[in-house]
Structures are given as C-alpha cells and as structure tokens.
Design an enzyme around this catalytic site. Structure first.
Site, PDB file in Angstrom:
ATOM      1  N   ARG A  34      -0.712  17.894  -4.933  1.00 10.60           N
ATOM      2  CA  ARG A  34      -2.024  18.522  -4.881  1.00 10.60           C
ATOM      3  C   ARG A  34      -1.797  20.025  -4.858  1.00 10.60           C
ATOM      4  O   ARG A  34      -1.021  20.518  -4.040  1.00 10.60           O
ATOM      5  CB  ARG A  34      -2.780  18.078  -3.631  1.00 10.60           C
ATOM      6  CG  ARG A  34      -3.022  16.582  -3.581  1.00 10.60           C
ATOM      7  CD  ARG A  34      -3.832  16.216  -2.346  1.00 10.60           C
ATOM      8  NE  ARG A  34      -4.166  14.802  -2.356  1.00 10.60           N
ATOM      9  CZ  ARG A  34      -3.518  13.871  -1.678  1.00 10.60           C
ATOM     10  NH1 ARG A  34      -2.493  14.217  -0.909  1.00 10.60           N
ATOM     11  NH2 ARG A  34      -3.863  12.610  -1.743  1.00 10.60           N
ATOM     12  N   THR A  54      -0.122   4.783   1.176  1.00 12.59           N
ATOM     13  CA  THR A  54      -0.310   5.689   2.302  1.00 12.59           C
ATOM     14  C   THR A  54       0.020   5.008   3.623  1.00 12.59           C
ATOM     15  O   THR A  54      -0.541   3.975   3.961  1.00 12.59           O
ATOM     16  CB  THR A  54      -1.765   6.198   2.335  1.00 12.59           C
ATOM     17  OG1 THR A  54      -2.069   6.800   1.084  1.00 12.59           O
ATOM     18  CG2 THR A  54      -1.948   7.207   3.458  1.00 12.59           C
ATOM     19  N   ARG A  77      -6.148   3.684  -7.619  1.00 11.14           N
ATOM     20  CA  ARG A  77      -7.584   3.673  -7.325  1.00 11.14           C
ATOM     21  C   ARG A  77      -8.060   2.255  -6.987  1.00 11.14           C
ATOM     22  O   ARG A  77      -9.102   1.783  -7.431  1.00 11.14           O
ATOM     23  CB  ARG A  77      -8.404   4.235  -8.491  1.00 11.14           C
ATOM     24  CG  ARG A  77      -7.970   5.587  -8.986  1.00 11.14           C
ATOM     25  CD  ARG A  77      -7.923   6.608  -7.875  1.00 11.14           C
ATOM     26  NE  ARG A  77      -9.227   7.083  -7.476  1.00 11.14           N
ATOM     27  CZ  ARG A  77      -9.491   7.660  -6.307  1.00 11.14           C
ATOM     28  NH1 ARG A  77      -8.534   7.798  -5.413  1.00 11.14           N
ATOM     29  NH2 ARG A  77     -10.687   8.082  -6.023  1.00 11.14           N
ATOM     30  N   GLY A 135      -5.058   3.386  -3.227  1.00 11.83           N
ATOM     31  CA  GLY A 135      -6.347   3.990  -3.522  1.00 11.83           C
ATOM     32  C   GLY A 135      -6.221   5.387  -4.087  1.00 11.83           C
ATOM     33  O   GLY A 135      -7.218   6.002  -4.455  1.00 11.83           O
ATOM     34  N   ASP A 136      -5.003   5.901  -4.180  1.00 10.10           N
ATOM     35  CA  ASP A 136      -4.797   7.266  -4.649  1.00 10.10           C
ATOM     36  C   ASP A 136      -4.897   7.338  -6.166  1.00 10.10           C
ATOM     37  O   ASP A 136      -4.967   6.327  -6.858  1.00 10.10           O
ATOM     38  CB  ASP A 136      -3.429   7.776  -4.179  1.00 10.10           C
ATOM     39  CG  ASP A 136      -3.493   9.247  -3.786  1.00 10.10           C
ATOM     40  OD1 ASP A 136      -4.332   9.966  -4.357  1.00 10.10           O
ATOM     41  OD2 ASP A 136      -2.712   9.668  -2.920  1.00 10.10           O
ATOM     42  N   ASP A 141       0.859  -1.174   0.000  1.00 12.56           N
ATOM     43  CA  ASP A 141       0.000   0.000   0.000  1.00 12.56           C
ATOM     44  C   ASP A 141       0.898   1.228   0.000  1.00 12.56           C
ATOM     45  O   ASP A 141       2.078   1.152   0.354  1.00 12.56           O
ATOM     46  CB  ASP A 141      -0.886  -0.022   1.249  1.00 12.56           C
ATOM     47  CG  ASP A 141      -1.924   1.077   1.246  1.00 12.56           C
ATOM     48  OD1 ASP A 141      -2.399   1.441   0.162  1.00 12.56           O
ATOM     49  OD2 ASP A 141      -2.257   1.579   2.329  1.00 12.56           O
ATOM     50  N   GLU A 146      -4.483  21.685   5.485  1.00 15.37           N
ATOM     51  CA  GLU A 146      -4.246  22.924   6.227  1.00 15.37           C
ATOM     52  C   GLU A 146      -3.067  22.772   7.183  1.00 15.37           C
ATOM     53  O   GLU A 146      -2.316  23.724   7.408  1.00 15.37           O
ATOM     54  CB  GLU A 146      -5.509  23.325   6.979  1.00 15.37           C
ATOM     55  CG  GLU A 146      -6.653  23.745   6.080  1.00 15.37           C
ATOM     56  CD  GLU A 146      -7.706  24.546   6.818  1.00 15.37           C
ATOM     57  OE1 GLU A 146      -7.966  24.239   7.996  1.00 15.37           O
ATOM     58  OE2 GLU A 146      -8.257  25.495   6.224  1.00 15.37           O
TER      59      GLU A 146
END
Length: 1030
Positions: free
Chosen positions: A596, A411, A721, A660-661, A409, A495
């Site tokens: 991002r 993350t 994904r 999953g990214d 994986d 943030e």
C-alpha cells in the site's frame, strides 16, 4: 482492464490495471462474461490494495465506476439463494422508500410494533447444547458393546457371575471413556450473541433515543460514533471520516473508510460495499448515520450463523465408518460361529453348547479396541496440546493424517496482522528497504542501489525530512508492553507502521516533541484525514522556530498539491507533468509488490506574529508542497509461514490462500510464502497474464457453476476478495474432487468454511470466539507452522491405529481358530471341550492384547512420515493389505497354539479329554487343564511379542538393528507386565484352576519357546514376501 477516474483533472493521476486470471479451459460463455478472466500486474498511482485511510476512494471508486460490476447473465445449475435488495446500488431516496422510512426523521414510533411483528427481534436464533444423558446413551449403541451385553446377559442367566461381571465391567469402561472424550458442548450461537452491541442510538420521529440493539427494526436511522459496535446491517446515510473495522467479515486487517455514494454492481464483495455498515463491526474513527436494512438472521453475520446451524456436524470420519463396518463384519462372524457351534452339536442345545457359543462370540470381538482407539487419540490430543494445537473434536485427529488441501486465510494466519513499512523511494536517491517486522522498533535502512546501510546515529538530512513527516503527521502511538520487551501500537494500523519506521531511525514522535536537552518540535495544528480529499496534514514548529507543514495521503492527491521535490535542505521546482512521470512509475513498482503506497510532502510556512491552531486554514497549509518520497506498507507474512508451506508441499499437501484482500496484495504474499512460484505474475509483457493461471478473484470464481469449477484443470491457489460463500464453495469443490480439506481462519467470516471443511483450524490468539467454536482445532500460537506439526501427529496417530488394529484383531482370529477347530474335541459324555475358557479369552483380549496395542498407539513418528503423500481411500483402516495381515497372523498364531494343545493331550498325554472339564476341575481333567495352560502361555506370549512385529508391517522388526533402534519403552513395559500377569494366572492356586480352568506347566515351556521361534520365522518370512512381491 484499464480504468481511470471520471474527473479530467485526475485522469493522468490514477491509472489502474486490474483484471483477473486467465483460464483457457473455461467454457466460452464464462470467458465472454462481463469481466475478462485474465490478469495484468496491478499498478496504480494511489496508495495500495486495501481500503485504508489513504486509498479508499482513489482505488475503489475507479474500479467500481469503470468496471461496471453488473452480472449480465446467470449460468447456474441451481436457483440462486434469495437475497434482500442490493441497497448499496440504490440512492438514499430509493432505499428510504423501500424501507418505508424517512432519511431525516427515521421510522414512526407508531410503526415499531407492526414492524416487529413482521421482522421479529434483532437477535440470533438459539441452539441447544449437548445433552449429557443422550451422549451417554449413545455410547451403548455400538455393535461391539451390544454383543458384549448379550454375552453378559447369557452369562448371568447361566449364573456364571465371574464372566458376566468381567464383561459388564469392560462394557462400562468403554462407555465411560467414550463419554468423557466426546462431552463438549457447542457454544457457537452464544458467541455470536455476545458480539452484538447491547444498545444503539437511533432517530425515531425525528428524536434521538437509545434503545437495546435487539429492538432495532428495518428503517431505523442509527447514529454511529467512534468506538460503537454496529447493531445491524445498514446503508450509510452520511459519513464523516468514518472508518469501520470489518476484519471479522472480510478478513481485511485495515479499517474501511465509509461513504454514502452509490456503488454499482449487485455482486461486488462485502469488502467493496463501502456505503454499507454491517452488524457487529466496529467504528474505529469518525462518525455517521445509517439506515437499517437487515436485522437478526438476515444480516451478513446472521447468514453466517444460519450456515453454522444448518451445517451437518454429525457426519462420521473414515475411521469411524471403518470401525462401524468392522463391527458389523465381526457381528456377522460371531453369528456364524454360534451357528457353527450349534451345528456341530446337531442343534441339540444344552448349557455346554451355549457356553461354548458364547466363548466363540467373545473371541470374535476385540473388547478393548474402542477404548484403545479412544485413548490413543486422547494421547495424540495431549501431544498436540504440548505443541500448541488444541483438538476440540477427537475425530479431527484422525482426519488430519489424510488432509490433501489446506485452505488458509491470509490476514492473521499466514501474515502477522501488523502493518509494517518495508520499502520507500525518494527522488534522486532511489529505493530503500527497512528490516524488522511487526512492532519491532529496531531495524536497518539499506539502500537497494549500493547495499549501504544508514546508521541510526547519523541520519542524512534528506532521510530526516521523511522521518519527521512519518512521526509528526501521525496520530498513532507506540507503547512498550507492560510485560516483556515488546511494543504495541495504538491507532490506525497504517499510521502505526509509519510511527514504527520513525522509531527505527530513533526519531519517534515522543522524542521529537520532547523538551529535554532544549526546545523540541511543537505541534501547532492538525488537519485530520478527510475521505473526500484523502489527505492529512499538520503544522509544526521546529527547535529553531521555523514553521513546517507536513502532508501525507493518496499519491494523486498529494502530487496535485506539490510544486517540486525536496532532497535534504535543497528544493527543486518542477512541473506537474514532470513530477507525475517521475513518481508514478515508482508507485507501480511498489504496488506490484503488494504494498500500500503513501506519498509524503512538506514545506516551510512563513508566519507573521503569533501562530495558533486557528491561524491557517487547511487550504493554506496544503499548497506549494515539495514532494519527499513514497512509502510502501503491508501486512508481512509470519517468519515461519514459508517453511510451513514448503513442508506441506513436501508432504503432498496443496495450500490455497482464500483472502478478503485485493488480488495484487494476495498474489504478492502468496509468492512470499511459497504458495505461488516466486516468479508468478512477474516479468510479463504489458497486458499479458501468467499462463499458469493460479490466481482468481472471488467474483469470477463465484459466478462459475459447479460443473464449470469441476471442469478446471486445477483449482486456483489464490482467491482474492473472498466472501464467506466463496470459501465454502472452494471447500465444496475440493470435496467433489474427493479431497480432504482443511480450512484455517480467525474471523467470523471464516466460520462457515471452518464448519464445512473436514478439518476447521482456528487461531487461538487473534481468532474470534465464533471461529473457535466452529473449528475442530485451535492453534494456541496462531502459527501456521503448527498445522504441519498437527498433520504430522495426525498421520502418526492413524498409522499407529492401523498397526494396533492389525495386532488386536489378528489376536481375535488367533483365539477363534483353535475354538472353531476345537469343536472336533469331545469329552467322554460327547460335549465339546473348550481349548480356551471364556476368562482366558477375555484375559487375552483385555490384559494381554490391549496394553501392547495402546503402546503401539504411542509409537514415535517415522522419520519419513512427512515425506509421504496423504493416504488415499485404498489405505483405509481395513484396506486389503491389513485384512490379509490380520487373517495370516491370526490363523498362523492360532494354528501354532492349537498344535501345542494337541501335543500336550495326544503327544505327551493319553488323549483323555475327561468329563465336565468346562465347568470345574476333576481327576479326569488333568490333561485338558495342562493343555489349556500350554495354549494359554503360548498365545499370551506370542500376542505380546506380536506387538513388536506390528511396529512395522513391512520392514523387519526382529533384526538386531531394528531392536537396537527401538525407542518405544511403553511396548517393552507392557510386554513385561503381560508376562507377569500370565505367570500369576498360571501358578497362583485357585485362580488358575477355579477361574481360568488351567494347570501350571513345566516341560511345556520348551514347546512354548519353540513356538515363539516358529512364529518369528513365519512373521519375518511373511514381510519378506510382501516386500518382494507386493
């Protein structure tokens, strides 16, 4: 595939280039399906690849509305699994009709019991734990233990209490050791149950009420607020800035912003179904309502639970199968020796013949092997625990040495699961990079154009504006850990990354708002992020009394509110078209690196009179802005991940990333950690995909049949994904290619693949309880590099097991050889004479052979261990080379020992074999007892020294250099102890004659020494032949 938004106003603002990897070898029917299997660089003017506060709608909506994720035709070998209706593709009215509910009032109380009868309770199915009694009984259903039990029964039947007692003790010790090592109860389903929210707020008959989560039924309207755990799978009815942490299902580290829009495409992954909420996920922000679509085992987490329950956890490893096969072979050999013994007596069976048959059967069985294998693995487990890898199942240790592929994986496994701002761009200033990862508040800002570093105590005005925005237009906090010197973040991960950036410039929010040393900044009003406009803004007053508005958000949404650019104290008005042409290429540059992207802007706000939080509407602040710059944020790889992946490559292990990214983020991270070549997907002409075809989306991978997957020349190194089924499909594909697969992960979504893999490796710190219970190994430090150490330890353990199996079984062959050939020796009454007594055999099997074998199990790792490819099936425990070694060493040692017996009786003695010498000593047994003592001493010493020979089955071990570099102190001490025990058995009165049925030796020591030299010469000569001709 290029896609733009449907809104003409935004058509020039959002450009997405997104297609999949090219697979030229795929069948035509697959290549011609809905999505093209080719990849272009992923570029956009929005905010990046994942579902963050700032890019959810701009990216996902554009992709989903334009790509039309509708499966045109199926090309499967088997029928697809029956699923519930694709509620995410339906409007709310249709969903409510299907579920026989009402969007406003929910279900009627009168329908609850009827539906509960139909659907049951919202809970996971149970699973029983491991029964200690059954596990203990299992230990005795072992071929070697059963043979010992038969020998024990026969010994007791003939009132040979000493031999029977020794055999019984050995059997019990083996069983106890196996039981203690295997007794670990599974707690998978308990962990899943604990993850459910205990209560849920629902609307029934138009009235709000709180009920236990287990009482939820399909059609219930559940009310969701920040901090709630979602109680069941549900379709979003309404959402107000509602973000949900779905990491346990999708692996994404950033919360997903939810909407109630219709999502086209029944097959899209869970992470892209932004109008659905899933059981056991957590509301991190906002509020909303959803209508329950699935409960219990029908939820996505329930499907994971079902897969865990259905998975076969009882399959045996190659080592276990090899030992089972060996036990059956040894059983057959034992039966043959018994038949030979009876045959030599012409089947006239008396007590002597039966005892001799038992002796030969005992000689065949390596009684200590099971215990030595188990204890060696236990020592390996202890060694790995010191290196921060906890083994939950002993069999995993053996499998580690054969791992050919590791599916990881992203993350939290390869990455830190901590968002960090690493790069930004400002008009007329260019790109800058920022050092420091995680929550480290120290870092350097360096210009990429001239490599100059900006000192934190002399920040230029243009950069101060960017830092003011990052710090003040921000709801997160950075706090110092109570223990240690580290920091942690509170709030949205994106943030937090911006706030850490401000801290690195010594301009964190607390410092800016502080009044120490004079008036500081004052936060007047805050306009939180709104998913419909993808922006956040604040109004602040600086120390000079000037009111400043700060804005951040998705690029296209920020640019449409800007009238120019700002660099320091100067502003420049430019047209929207000029602004787009200036900024959008830079967004593409950042997005290609897997970042991002957020845009920041500000403006001075003119005020009259007193200003409060209600003075200005949001629209008044978010207009006439001046663009400040772009910031790129991502979840960085762990520092040690790249080195660990490179070590895997050197060891012949292929690393796959299943995440999953989004595909661009996954590709960028894979390049950084060396899973993909450093130039993969870069510097390609527009519209061209990398011909190496190493990346694929889960949607394309899932639609392939097993036959089509098997037809691929190479399986993809990166699959983006991913759903839980995608990961399992990859493991199954590897198994069909005869690969040994390891799977790492930390979320619940990884649990099925952890269970399906040959080796499941869970993260200890960030991992869920479910993942840990499903895994074979838990990494205490969540460090991918620890996997390399674990694989190295697994290789060491298996190599050592192979060495001591050769040592132990060849010792059994050495005992069997004189016993079989000794059938020709008959005493004065015509009965067979034992060259070795049963107690001598057991002594050598347990006390002489086992300690050196156990010491071989502790042999240090070979320097080239991780430079060799994984072992193949031909390198199994009883491969041809090992079997030949066992037979050669066994027959050679047995022949030497038997020759000593012959020399003592017929060379030195008179050839008198006495009468009744198998039971007790009498005057006629002197020569037989001395001959047994000589054979016993020779066999004991050679078996002890045989341990040194087996340290390396190919290279010489009796040379000066080999002995000088030996660092296995356990082998030396076990040899010394074995010699001491042998001398005690030879020279202690009563013990030697009554128990071992032998006499002390004198001049025979010279013959023993000569035998040892002959053994060493034969052993080194045998290795030379192997190196020379094999």
């Amino acid at each position: 595939m290029d896609s733009t938004t449907n809104n003409p106003q935004e058509q020039h603002n959002t450009t997405i280039t997104f297609a999949e990897i090219s697979h030229r070898d795929l069948p035509n029917d697959v290549r011609n399906q809905n999505e093209k299997l080719s990849q272009k660089p992923f570029t956009r003017t929005s905010t990046g690849q994942s579902s963050t506060d700032w890019d959810t709608k701009s990216v996902r909506s554009a992709i989903m509305k334009r790509m039309r994720f509708v499966k045109k035709k199926k090309n499967r070998d088997a029928e697809p699994r029956v699923e519930g209706p694709p509620y995410h593709t339906m409007d709310l009215e249709t969903v409510a009709k299907l579920l026989k509910s009402d969007i406003e009032d929910g279900v009627s109380e009168s329908q609850v019991e009827e539906r509960r009868q139909q659907y049951g309770y919202n809970e996971m199915e149970g699973e029983g734990g491991v029964s200690p009694i059954k596990l203990l009984i299992k230990q005795f259903f072992n071929v070697m233990i059963l043979i010992l039990a038969i020998a024990m029964a026969v010994s007791f039947a003939f009132k040979d209490w000493i031999e029977g007692g020794v055999i019984a003790a050995i059997a019990i010790i083996n069983a106890v050791v196996g039981f203690l090592q295997e007794y670990k109860a599974e707690k998978t389903m308990d962990s899943l149950r604990q993850m459910a929210s205990p209560t849920s707020r629902v609307i029934r008959d138009g009235q709000g009420k709180t009920i236990p989560t287990r009482e939820l039924i399909p059609g219930d309207i559940i009310v969701l607020n920040s901090g709630d755990v979602v109680g069941a799978d549900a379709r979003v009815v309404e959402a107000f800035n509602m973000d949900i942490d779905e990491a346990l299902l999708t692996g994404e580290s950033v919360p997903v912003n939810k909407v109630n829009d219709i999502i086209e495409g029944a097959e899209i992954s869970l992470g892209d179904r932004i109008n659905m909420t899933y059981s056991s996920t957590i509301i991190t922000k906002g509020r909303g309502k959803s209508i329950v679509t699935a409960i219990g085992m029908q939820t996505e987490i329930g499907k994971i639970a079902k897969r865990l329950l259905d998975s076969n956890d009882n399959s045996k490893t190659p080592l276990q199968k090899s030992l089972d096969r060996m036990a059956l072979v040894l059983l057959a050999v034992a039966i043959c020796t018994v038949i030979i013994t009876f045959g030599s007596a012409k089947f006239i069976i008396n007590d002597e013949v039966i005892l001799y048959a038992i002796s030969t059967a005992i000689a065949v069985i390596p009684e200590g092997l099971v215990a030595v294998v188990t204890l060696t693995q236990a020592f390996g487990v202890h060694s790995m625990a010191i290196n921060k890898a906890l083994i939950r199942r002993m069999a995993a240790l053996e499998m580690l040495g054969a791992v050919t592929n590791v599916c990881s994986d992203k993350t939290g496994t390869l990455t830190q699961s901590k968002m960090v701002l690493t790069r930004f761009w400002m008009p007329k200033k260019g790109f800058y990079s920022i050092s420091g990862l995680g929550f480290d508040i120290k870092g350097e800002v360096k210009s990429e154009s001239d490599e100059s570093t900006i000192p934190s105590n002399d920040i230029p005005p243009y950069l101060k504006q960017l830092a003011y925005n990052a710090a003040l237009c921000n709801m997160s906090e950075i706090r110092k850990d109570k223990e240690g010197d580290g920091y942690h973040g509170i709030g949205d991960p994106t943030e937090v990354a911006l706030q850490v950036f401000a801290y690195k410039l010594d301009m964190g929010k607390p410092k800016l708002l502080s009044t120490k040393g004079g008036p500081g900044w004052t936060l007047i009003s805050e306009y939180p992020f709104d998913s419909s406009i993808k922006r956040m803004s604040v109004l602040c007053k600086n120390s000079e009394g000037e009111h400043i508005g700060f804005l951040k958000g998705a690029t296209e949404r920020v640019l449409e509110r800007c009238v120019g650019i700002k660099t320091g104290d100067s502003v420049e008005y430019i047209s929207q078209e000029q602004l787009n042409s200036m900024v959008l290429p830079q967004v593409d540059e950042l997005a290609r690196g897997g970042l991002r992207v957020l845009s920041l802007a500000s403006r001075s706000v003119k005020v009259n009179g007193k200003v409060t939080a209600e003075t200005f509407a949001r629209e008044d602040i978010e207009q006439d802005m001046f663009f400040l710059g772009l910031v790129g944020i991502y979840d960085p790889p762990r520092v040690e991940s790249k080195d660990a992946v490179i070590e895997c490559h050197q060891a012949g292990i292929t690393v796959h990333m299943l995440t999953g990214d989004h595909i661009a983020t996954a590709t960028a991270i894979a390049r950084e950690v060396a899973i993909l070549p450093s130039d993969y997907g870069l510097n390609l002409p527009p519209g061209k995909s990398d011909p190496r075809a190493l990346v694929m989306s889960a949607q394309n991978f899932d639609r392939l049949t097993d036959a089509q997957v098997d037809a691929l020349e190479n399986l993809p190194l990166v699959v983006a994904r991913c759903s839980p089924d995608t990961k399992v499909k990859m493991i199954e594909a590897l198994h069909r290619r005869k690969k040994i697969a390891g799977m790492t992960g930390d979320g619940v979504n990884d649990s099925p693949s952890l269970k399906e893999a040959d080796i499941g490796i869970a993260m200890g710190q960030a991992g869920s309880d479910v993942a840990k219970q499903a895994a074979d190994i838990v990494l205490v430090d969540d460090n991918f590099a620890t996997i390399v150490k674990a694989i190295e330890e697994g290789r060491r353990v298996f190599s050592n097991i192979s060495r001591f199996v050769v040592h132990m079984v060849s010792g059994n062959v050495a005992e069997l050889t004189p016993l079989i050939l000794g059938l020709a020796f008959r005493d004065l009454s015509g009965d067979p004479v034992f060259p070795m007594t049963p107690i001598q055999i057991l002594f050598n099997n347990i006390l002489t052979s086992s300690p050196p074998a156990m010491s071989l199990g502790l042999e240090p790792v070979h320097p080239d261990q991780m430079l060799q490819p994984p072992r193949t099936s031909k390198q199994a425990l009883f491969a041809r080379n090992n079997v030949i070694d066992i037979l050669f060493y066994g027959v050679m040692i047995g022949g030497i020992c038997l020759l000593n017996f012959v020399v003592v009786v017929w060379g030195w003695g008179t050839g008198n074999l006495g009468e009744g010498c198998n039971h007790r000593y009498n005057d006629s047994c002197e020569e037989v007892f001395r001959a047994r003592g000589a054979l016993f001493a020779t066999l004991t010493l050679i078996i002890l020294l045989h341990g040194f020979t087996c340290r390396d089955l190919y290279q010489p071990t009796w040379t000066w250099n080999a002995m000088k570099n030996m660092n296995n102190k356990y082998l030396i001490w076990s040899t010394i102890c074995g010699i001491c025990l042998m001398l005690i058995c030879l020279y202690v009165p009563v013990l030697n004659t009554d128990v071992f049925k032998q006499h002390p030796i004198t001049w025979e020591w010279g013959m023993v020494a000569a035998s040892i030299l002959v053994y060493i010469a034969f052993a080194e000569g045998w290795k030379w032949l192997k190196r020379r001709f094999w």
